[in-house]
Scaffold this motif. Structure first.
Motif, PDB file in Angstrom:
ATOM      1  N   SER A   2     -39.392  25.237  -1.333  1.00 44.37           N
ATOM      2  CA  SER A   2     -39.619  26.612  -1.740  1.00 44.37           C
ATOM      3  C   SER A   2     -39.607  27.613  -0.587  1.00 44.37           C
ATOM      4  N   PRO A   3     -40.077  27.246   0.616  1.00 48.43           N
ATOM      5  CA  PRO A   3     -39.996  28.222   1.711  1.00 48.43           C
ATOM      6  C   PRO A   3     -38.568  28.672   2.005  1.00 48.43           C
ATOM      7  N   LEU A   4     -37.602  27.795   1.814  1.00 46.06           N
ATOM      8  CA  LEU A   4     -36.203  28.173   2.022  1.00 46.06           C
ATOM      9  C   LEU A   4     -35.761  29.171   0.959  1.00 46.06           C
ATOM     10  N   GLU A   5     -36.187  28.950  -0.280  1.00 43.81           N
ATOM     11  CA  GLU A   5     -35.865  29.887  -1.346  1.00 43.81           C
ATOM     12  C   GLU A   5     -36.557  31.226  -1.111  1.00 43.81           C
ATOM     13  N   ALA A   6     -37.785  31.165  -0.611  1.00 46.87           N
ATOM     14  CA  ALA A   6     -38.541  32.392  -0.360  1.00 46.87           C
ATOM     15  C   ALA A   6     -37.810  33.291   0.635  1.00 46.87           C
ATOM     16  N   LEU A   7     -37.169  32.689   1.625  1.00 52.07           N
ATOM     17  CA  LEU A   7     -36.426  33.473   2.603  1.00 52.07           C
ATOM     18  C   LEU A   7     -35.354  34.317   1.940  1.00 52.07           C
ATOM     19  N   LEU A  17     -32.004  28.459  -3.045  1.00 50.75           N
ATOM     20  CA  LEU A  17     -32.219  27.429  -2.029  1.00 50.75           C
ATOM     21  C   LEU A  17     -31.126  27.457  -0.971  1.00 50.75           C
ATOM     22  N   LEU A  18     -29.879  27.432  -1.399  1.00 51.11           N
ATOM     23  CA  LEU A  18     -28.773  27.405  -0.445  1.00 51.11           C
ATOM     24  C   LEU A  18     -28.671  28.718   0.312  1.00 51.11           C
ATOM     25  N   LYS A  19     -28.889  29.824  -0.383  1.00 51.77           N
ATOM     26  CA  LYS A  19     -28.889  31.111   0.303  1.00 51.77           C
ATOM     27  C   LYS A  19     -29.996  31.159   1.346  1.00 51.77           C
ATOM     28  N   GLY A  20     -31.160  30.591   0.995  1.00 53.51           N
ATOM     29  CA  GLY A  20     -32.266  30.550   1.942  1.00 53.51           C
ATOM     30  C   GLY A  20     -31.947  29.719   3.166  1.00 53.51           C
ATOM     31  N   ILE A  21     -31.258  28.598   2.974  1.00 48.92           N
ATOM     32  CA  ILE A  21     -30.822  27.795   4.117  1.00 48.92           C
ATOM     33  C   ILE A  21     -29.881  28.622   4.983  1.00 48.92           C
ATOM     34  N   GLY A  22     -29.002  29.391   4.328  1.00 46.91           N
ATOM     35  CA  GLY A  22     -28.112  30.267   5.085  1.00 46.91           C
ATOM     36  C   GLY A  22     -28.881  31.275   5.910  1.00 46.91           C
TER      37      GLY A  22
END
Length: 410
Positions: free
Chosen positions: A76-81, A250-255
């Protein structure tokens, strides 16, 4: 040299009797993949490290070259970004799904989870439902140091100020099961789930969804807790300027976390009928006109169809990936005259009979435009890109996060 990863989320599967004993990947009509397989390196990669949960978070970190054992701090922290939910050190991010649970007249804990995505609810409707719960429970949320932030479709985020990482169960792991054994142990989250159901079950949006034969979005479900991520820059790590193209937070957050540009593709929604052409255009524009070296194109549909247990739609999702993404990317890069290397793979398997992820290795295809037509280079007599063909190659990448080195540094 241009580098492209095309990621078919959850594309890998197991043989199915109804598909003549083939996997969906082997059964699907994939003319482009069949052609590429004859001029490419095939193999298997272990994207999920031993002992780690087979999530799209850990798996996609691996594919991008980040060892999850070292870098993973929660999903979830990645999605939060990506959705702009502020996090400070000591805060906990928790994924908030809006799900469908059964409407039987029985105690809440005895109900059954029907759909982890509430029928892939539209983002606008989900935002209204979230706001309804936030408004009615505002004092309670403030007292708990909870803040809720809307995301995309059924995928949202809760930030717990000064909280702690808890062990939650992903909803797609327990579809069709009674929810009581999987409810949070932390009473505040358990109560919030039950209160959300009381508020949402009779909401006008859900009454209209039921009238139209859609699954109601009638309950919150929490999972994927973690702390603020600390990933290194993809460009510093690889020397390549990259763009992330995906419909999911999620993937956008990783980006965002890795310093990549995150594309905004209108109509990209993570479903079977996403804007495939828009994703292809975004990749080609970045690579051919804007000076990017690397594009990561993530397609969510095969995974969503697996979670829904929809075999025909999973096959169709793979065929769409081949026809609407891989073929046009390949053709446009070829016509441009640019040298390019293309890696095609899933992040993890999502077998239809399980309707959730497994930690098994996944098949990959690695194509290099410089060697594909070089008569001095020989390739095995591959008959197509699928799990069996990739296993027969004997090419096995034990540490999946090192596969990107084969793509970029070869």
């Amino acid at each position: 040299m241009k580098y492209i990863i095309i990621l078919g989320d959850g594309m890998s599967d197991e043989p199915i009797a109804a598909l003549d004993g083939k996997t969906p990947l082997a059964y699907a009509e994939t003319a482009m993949l069949d052609s590429l397989s004859k001029r490419s390196r095939l193999g298997m990669a272990q994207t999920i490290p031993p002992g780690m949960n087979p999530g799209s978070d850990t798996a996609n970190l691996s594919v991008l070259g980040f060892d999850p054992v070292k870098y993973y701090s929660g999903r979830s922290p990645l999605e939060a970004l990506n959705i702009g939910a502020p996090m400070e050190d000591g805060d906990i991010a928790v994924r908030l799904n809006i799900v469908t649970i059964s409407d039987d007249d029985i105690p809440f804990a005895e109900k059954t989870i029907i759909d982890h995505s509430a029928g892939e609810i539209e983002t606008a409707d989900a935002a209204i439902l979230l706001e309804a719960v936030k408004t009615e429970l505002s004092a309670r949320l403030e007292a708990l140091n909870f803040a809720i932030y809307p995301g995309t479709s059924y995928r949202h985020c809760l930030i717990w100020k000064g909280g702690k990482v808890l062990d939650f169960t992903p909803p797609h792991d327990v579809l069709t099961q009674v929810i009581e054994p999987y409810l949070p142990k932390e009473i505040a989250f358990r109560e919030l789930m039950e209160l959300s159901h009381q508020i949402l079950q009779d909401h006008p949006i859900n009454k209209e969804r039921i009238r139209k034969g859609k699954n109601p979005a009638n309950c919150f479900w929490f999972w994927g807790a973690g702390t603020k991520p600390c990933l290194s820059s993809f460009e510093e790590k690889t020397g390549r300027k990259g763009i992330m193209i995906s419909a999911v937070d999620l993937l956008k957050g990783i980006g965002v976390a890795t310093g990549m540009t995150v594309a905004d593709v209108p109509g990209a929604n993570g479903s079977l009928n996403t804007n495939y052409a828009g994703k292809v255009d975004a990749a080609c524009k970045a690579l051919l006109n804007e000076g990017y070296d690397f594009a990561y194109i993530h397609i969510e549909a095969p995974d969503e169809m697996s979670h829904q247990g929809d075999m025909e739609s999973k096959v169709k999702a793979i065929e769409y990936l081949d026809e609407k993404v891989i073929a046009p990317i390949f053709n446009r890069l070829t016509e441009s005259g640019e040298d390019f290397r293309l890696l095609i793979m899933p992040d993890h398997p999502t077998p239809l009979h399980l309707r959730t992820h497994t930690a098994d290795s996944v098949p990959f295809l690695l194509y290099d435009s410089r060697t594909a037509n070089d008569t001095s280079v020989t390739f095995p007599a591959n008959e197509g890109y699928n799990e069996a063909a990739c296993k027969r190659s004997g090419d096995y990448i034990e540490e999946g996060h090192k596969l990107i080195d084969e793509l970029i540094n070869l």
